[in-house]
Motif scaffolding. Structure first.
Motif, short mmCIF file in Angstrom:
data_model
loop_
_atom_site.label_atom_id
_atom_site.label_comp_id
_atom_site.label_asym_id
_atom_site.label_seq_id
_atom_site.Cartn_x
_atom_site.Cartn_y
_atom_site.Cartn_z
N ALA A 81 11.21 8.25 -1.58
CA ALA A 81 11.41 7.27 -0.50
C ALA A 81 11.86 7.98 0.78
CB ALA A 81 12.43 6.24 -0.93
N GLY A 82 11.31 9.16 1.03
CA GLY A 82 11.70 9.93 2.21
C GLY A 82 11.23 9.30 3.50
N PRO A 83 11.54 9.97 4.60
CA PRO A 83 11.21 9.44 5.92
C PRO A 83 9.70 9.32 6.12
CG PRO A 83 12.09 11.67 6.10
CD PRO A 83 12.19 11.26 4.67
N LEU A 84 9.32 8.36 6.97
CA LEU A 84 7.92 8.10 7.26
C LEU A 84 7.62 8.32 8.73
CD1 LEU A 84 7.28 4.73 5.41
CD2 LEU A 84 6.38 6.97 4.81
N GLY A 85 6.43 8.79 9.00
CA GLY A 85 5.91 8.82 10.35
C GLY A 85 4.60 8.06 10.36
N PHE A 86 4.37 7.31 11.41
CA PHE A 86 3.13 6.54 11.56
C PHE A 86 2.26 7.23 12.60
CE2 PHE A 86 5.38 2.17 10.73
CZ PHE A 86 5.59 2.52 9.41
N LEU A 87 0.97 7.26 12.33
CA LEU A 87 -0.02 7.75 13.29
C LEU A 87 -1.11 6.71 13.36
CD1 LEU A 87 -1.48 9.94 15.01
CD2 LEU A 87 -2.45 10.78 12.86
N GLY A 88 -1.39 6.23 14.56
CA GLY A 88 -2.43 5.22 14.71
C GLY A 88 -3.11 5.35 16.05
N GLY A 89 -4.40 5.13 16.05
CA GLY A 89 -5.17 5.14 17.28
C GLY A 89 -5.76 3.77 17.52
N SER A 90 -5.79 3.35 18.76
CA SER A 90 -6.39 2.09 19.18
C SER A 90 -5.77 0.93 18.40
CB SER A 90 -7.90 2.15 19.03
OG SER A 90 -8.51 1.04 19.63
N LEU A 91 -6.56 0.20 17.64
CA LEU A 91 -6.03 -0.93 16.87
C LEU A 91 -5.08 -0.45 15.77
CD1 LEU A 91 -5.96 -3.98 16.41
CD2 LEU A 91 -8.05 -3.77 15.06
N GLY A 92 -5.31 0.75 15.24
CA GLY A 92 -4.39 1.32 14.25
C GLY A 92 -3.00 1.54 14.82
N ALA A 109 0.84 -1.20 0.00
CA ALA A 109 0.00 0.00 0.00
C ALA A 109 0.87 1.25 0.00
CB ALA A 109 -0.93 -0.01 1.21
N LEU A 110 1.94 1.24 0.78
CA LEU A 110 2.86 2.37 0.81
C LEU A 110 3.50 2.59 -0.56
CD1 LEU A 110 4.45 4.57 2.29
CD2 LEU A 110 6.08 2.79 2.97
N ALA A 111 3.95 1.52 -1.18
CA ALA A 111 4.57 1.62 -2.51
C ALA A 111 3.58 2.19 -3.52
CB ALA A 111 5.07 0.25 -2.97
N GLU A 112 2.33 1.73 -3.46
CA GLU A 112 1.29 2.22 -4.37
C GLU A 112 1.04 3.71 -4.14
OE1 GLU A 112 -1.80 2.32 -7.21
OE2 GLU A 112 -0.29 0.77 -6.86
N LEU A 113 0.95 4.13 -2.88
CA LEU A 113 0.72 5.55 -2.59
C LEU A 113 1.90 6.41 -3.04
CD1 LEU A 113 -0.96 5.37 0.93
CD2 LEU A 113 -1.98 6.22 -1.20
N ARG A 114 3.09 5.93 -2.80
CA ARG A 114 4.26 6.70 -3.24
C ARG A 114 4.26 6.84 -4.75
NH1 ARG A 114 9.13 4.95 0.93
NH2 ARG A 114 8.67 6.66 2.36
N ASP A 115 3.89 5.77 -5.45
CA ASP A 115 3.85 5.82 -6.91
C ASP A 115 2.75 6.77 -7.39
OD1 ASP A 115 4.69 4.82 -9.53
OD2 ASP A 115 2.68 3.90 -9.58
N ARG A 116 1.56 6.64 -6.85
CA ARG A 116 0.43 7.49 -7.27
C ARG A 116 0.66 8.96 -6.98
NH1 ARG A 116 -5.39 4.85 -5.71
NH2 ARG A 116 -5.06 2.88 -6.78
N LEU A 117 1.26 9.25 -5.83
CA LEU A 117 1.44 10.63 -5.40
C LEU A 117 2.78 11.21 -5.82
CD1 LEU A 117 -0.06 10.28 -1.81
CD2 LEU A 117 -1.20 11.13 -3.88
#
Length: 166
Positions: free
Chosen positions: A36-47, A24-32
């Motif tokens: 391959a820059g740095p990533l930050g994750f944000l998640g709540g509860s199960l995320g 999914a990350l590869a697809e988003l990077r391709d579409r947008l």
């Protein structure tokens, strides 16, 4: 998933989301057209569990993670949720395996080995003590102990909804 939330909800959702994340990350990077820059994750509860799972298993290395009212240890969360509904969850060998995989205090070493991402754990004043707050404290302590720079682990606790407006 109500009849067995661990085996029908928590385990499969976290496992599938973590498995699908690299593609999914590869697809988003391709579409947008993102590099391959740095990533930050944000998640709540199960995320938040998914973010920690991806970080612990090294499929993608985040620079930072923000975990909101996070699922950090499944076993105490299920116990607390069950008690609030007047139920008792019956653990099985299969659900024990899911709980072990989703115990990020126990897996703090794996997160540390995968790049030592900066981690901010945000919990609310209304979050359950045994299910959310205590595991958050344990994760912060476990990561800070393993990081060369413990200031990369930042707990933010006791927020009320109105605090967000300030």
């Amino acid at each position: 998933g109500f009849e067995d939330a661990v085996l029908n909800l928590h385990g499969p959702v976290a496992t599938r989301a973590a498995a699908e994340f690299p593609a999914a990350l590869a697809e988003l990077r391709d579409r947008l057209g993102a590099g391959a820059g740095p990533l930050g994750f944000l998640g709540g509860s199960l995320g938040a569990a998914v973010a920690q799972l991806v970080a612990a298993e090294g499929t993608v290395t985040p620079e930072a993670m923000v975990l909101l009212s996070p699922l950090i240890q499944l076993r105490p969360l299920v116990t607390a949720a069950s008690a609030s509904y007047g139920l008792s969850y019956r653990w099985s060998p299969s659900s024990d395996d899911v709980a072990q995989r989703l115990d990020f205090v126990a897996r703090a070493g794996e997160i540390a080995e995968n790049g030592r991402p900066a981690v901010r754990v945000v919990v609310g004043a209304e979050d359950d003590r045994a299910g959310i707050l205590d595991p958050a404290d344990r994760l912060v302590a476990a990561l800070a102990k393993r990081y060369g720079d413990p200031s990369r682990v930042d707990p933010v606790g006791g927020l009320e909804i109105g605090d967000m407006d300030e």
